[in-house]
Design an enzyme around this catalytic site. Structure first.
Site, PDB file in Angstrom:
ATOM      1  CB  THR A  70      -0.936  -0.011   1.234  1.00 34.59           C
ATOM      2  OG1 THR A  70      -1.780  -1.164   1.135  1.00 34.59           O
ATOM      3  CG2 THR A  70      -1.791   1.245   1.305  1.00 34.59           C
ATOM      4  CG  ASN A 150      -5.980  -8.059  -5.773  1.00 33.98           C
ATOM      5  OD1 ASN A 150      -5.804  -7.371  -6.778  1.00 33.98           O
ATOM      6  ND2 ASN A 150      -6.882  -7.760  -4.867  1.00 33.98           N
ATOM      7  CB  SER A 198       3.426  -6.667  -0.566  1.00 35.94           C
ATOM      8  OG  SER A 198       2.951  -6.924   0.738  1.00 35.94           O
ATOM      9  CB  ALA A 199       7.513  -8.994   2.891  1.00 34.88           C
ATOM     10  CG  HIS A 200       1.497  -9.588   3.598  1.00 37.14           C
ATOM     11  ND1 HIS A 200       0.195 -10.048   3.553  1.00 37.14           N
ATOM     12  CD2 HIS A 200       1.460  -8.329   3.119  1.00 37.14           C
ATOM     13  CE1 HIS A 200      -0.589  -9.094   3.064  1.00 37.14           C
ATOM     14  NE2 HIS A 200       0.154  -8.037   2.794  1.00 37.14           N
ATOM     15  CB  CYS A 324      -7.490  -6.011   0.639  1.00 38.90           C
ATOM     16  SG  CYS A 324      -6.461  -7.162  -0.238  1.00 38.90           S
TER      17      CYS A 324
END
Ligand code: PMP
Length: 383
Positions: A70, A150, A198-200, A324
């Site tokens: 984000t 996504n 984004s890491a996650h 999300c």
């Protein structure tokens, strides 16, 4: 619980927690300090930066750590816009993540002309439409198009999009949050001036991400202060998060080839099973190039949210629409943009496999999914 919601967040990969804990359990200083503990922290930071840079084949100096996808999207879009002398034109698509759509809406309120490219029924934008637009619009400052969606997993033709932007002398931002970690990616091969990670979503921790930036790009920082990240993003670095991200990126690099193959095979088995028992199911973007792990399915007469809850009760975690934005009961903009009507859009559920998914889990899920749909269609949730 069988977890099949890796696009919402992926389970941390082996070793990630330990890499994070290591930064908390030893006397590590502030990476900006010159003393020993500070230098130790700097070393952890540098190693992780190199691992993330390798993931997208760039020099480490181009990686700016952020608090996630984000923030990286905000920095890309607002940072480029703030560098313009006056409002200009920004091109994006109808199916972007809200963390791209909403900053562009703010720019529209500030006088920017924001153009949203539609998608075809298969979920892809038509490069020819972008080409025409770039030829006709003299004042395009930025094109922001995601790499993979996504909700559907549909891939955009980002190499072509990047090449068109380059030919037109327009900056290209690509939100690669969902692509990275699932398929190989090289920032320069797609001519991306700005790339969001984004890491996650790739087996790292939540709350950490990166924006990969072309060194020659003018980008106005959105967080001011101590001048960390080469002055592009101030704030003492989230060292545990960064160490976890670096570890996950290294794991991805080691396994991406085999994982993509295994997960593709599992996904084929999943879709075959789903369509065999529910032949009227519509898999979004079925024939389009897609991420190996994602299946979004629309089913007549089903409420996606209820199906998700029913499956949760039987031990399976999937999501309806975008996790999300769940909690809001508005139908997702993505299936709508692909031409589904409101009722079918509300029926969509998303199954997203991950590095830890197994054949047994897929078999059990197909069975449970079929039973749950059957019950809901017969109107008895608790039979
Ligand atoms: N872009 C896309 C395509 C996403 O799927 C997400 C997360 N759902 C984000 C951006 C935001 O990333 P983060 O959760 O790290 O803020």
């Amino acid at each position: 619980m069988i977890y099949l919601d890796h696009n919402a967040t992926s389970m941390p990969r082996p070793g990630v927690a330990e890499a994070m804990l290591a930064t908390l359990n030893r006397p590590e200083g502030n990476p900006s300090s010159v003393h020993g503990p500070g230098r130790a922290a700097r070393q952890t930071l540098d190693e992780a930066r190199r691992a993330v840079a390798r993931l997208v084949t760039v020099h480490e100096s181009r990686v700016i750590f952020t608090s996630g996808g984000t923030e990286a999207n905000h920095l890309a879009i607002l940072g480029v816009a703030d560098a313009a002398e006056k409002p200009a034109t920004l091109v994006t698509s109808a199916i972007e993540h809200p963390s791209v759509l909403q900053p562009t809406e703010r720019l529209a309120q500030q006088g920017w002309r924001v153009l949203r490219l539609p998608v075809e029924a298969n979920g892809q934008i038509a490069p020819a439409a972008l080409q025409t637009l770039l030829a006709e619009e003299p004042n395009v400052r930025l094109v922001s198009i995601m790499a993979a969606n996504n909700e559907t997993g549909v891939l955009q033709p980002i190499e072509t999009i990047g090449a068109l932007c380059q030919a037109a002398g327009v900056r290209f931002h690509c939100d690669a949050t969902q692509w990275a970690g699932k398929l190989p990616l090289a920032a320069d091969a797609i001519h991306a001036d700005l790339l969001t990670l984004s890491a996650h979503k790739l087996g790292g921790p939540k709350g950490i991400g990166a924006l990969v930036v072309n060194a020659a790009l003018q980008l106005v920082p959105q967080l001011l202060g101590g001048g960390q990240e080469r002055g592009r993003r101030s704030g003492t670095e989230n060292l545990p998060g960064i160490a976890g991200f670096g570890h996950a990126a290294t794991q991805v690099a080691a396994h991406i080839g085999t994982e993509a193959q295994t997960i593709t095979a599992l996904r084929e088995k999943l879709e075959e099973g789903l369509l065999k028992s529910l032949p009227d199911g519509i898999i979004l973007g079925h024939r389009a190039p897609r991420l190996p792990n994602t299946t979004a399915i629309a089913l007549d007469g089903i409420d996606g949210e209820t199906l998700v809850m029913t499956l949760d009760l039987t031990g399976f975690a999937i999501s309806s629409g975008a996790a999300c934005s769940s909690g809001k009961n508005t139908p997702s903009h993505v299936p709508l943009a692909m031409g589904l009507d409101h009722a079918l859009t509300r029926s969509v559920t998303r199954i997203s496999l991950g590095w830890d998914s197994t054949e047994d889990a897929v078999d059990r899920f197909v069975h449970a999914f079929h039973r749950s749909v059957d019950r809901l269609r017969k109107g008895s949730h608790f039979a």
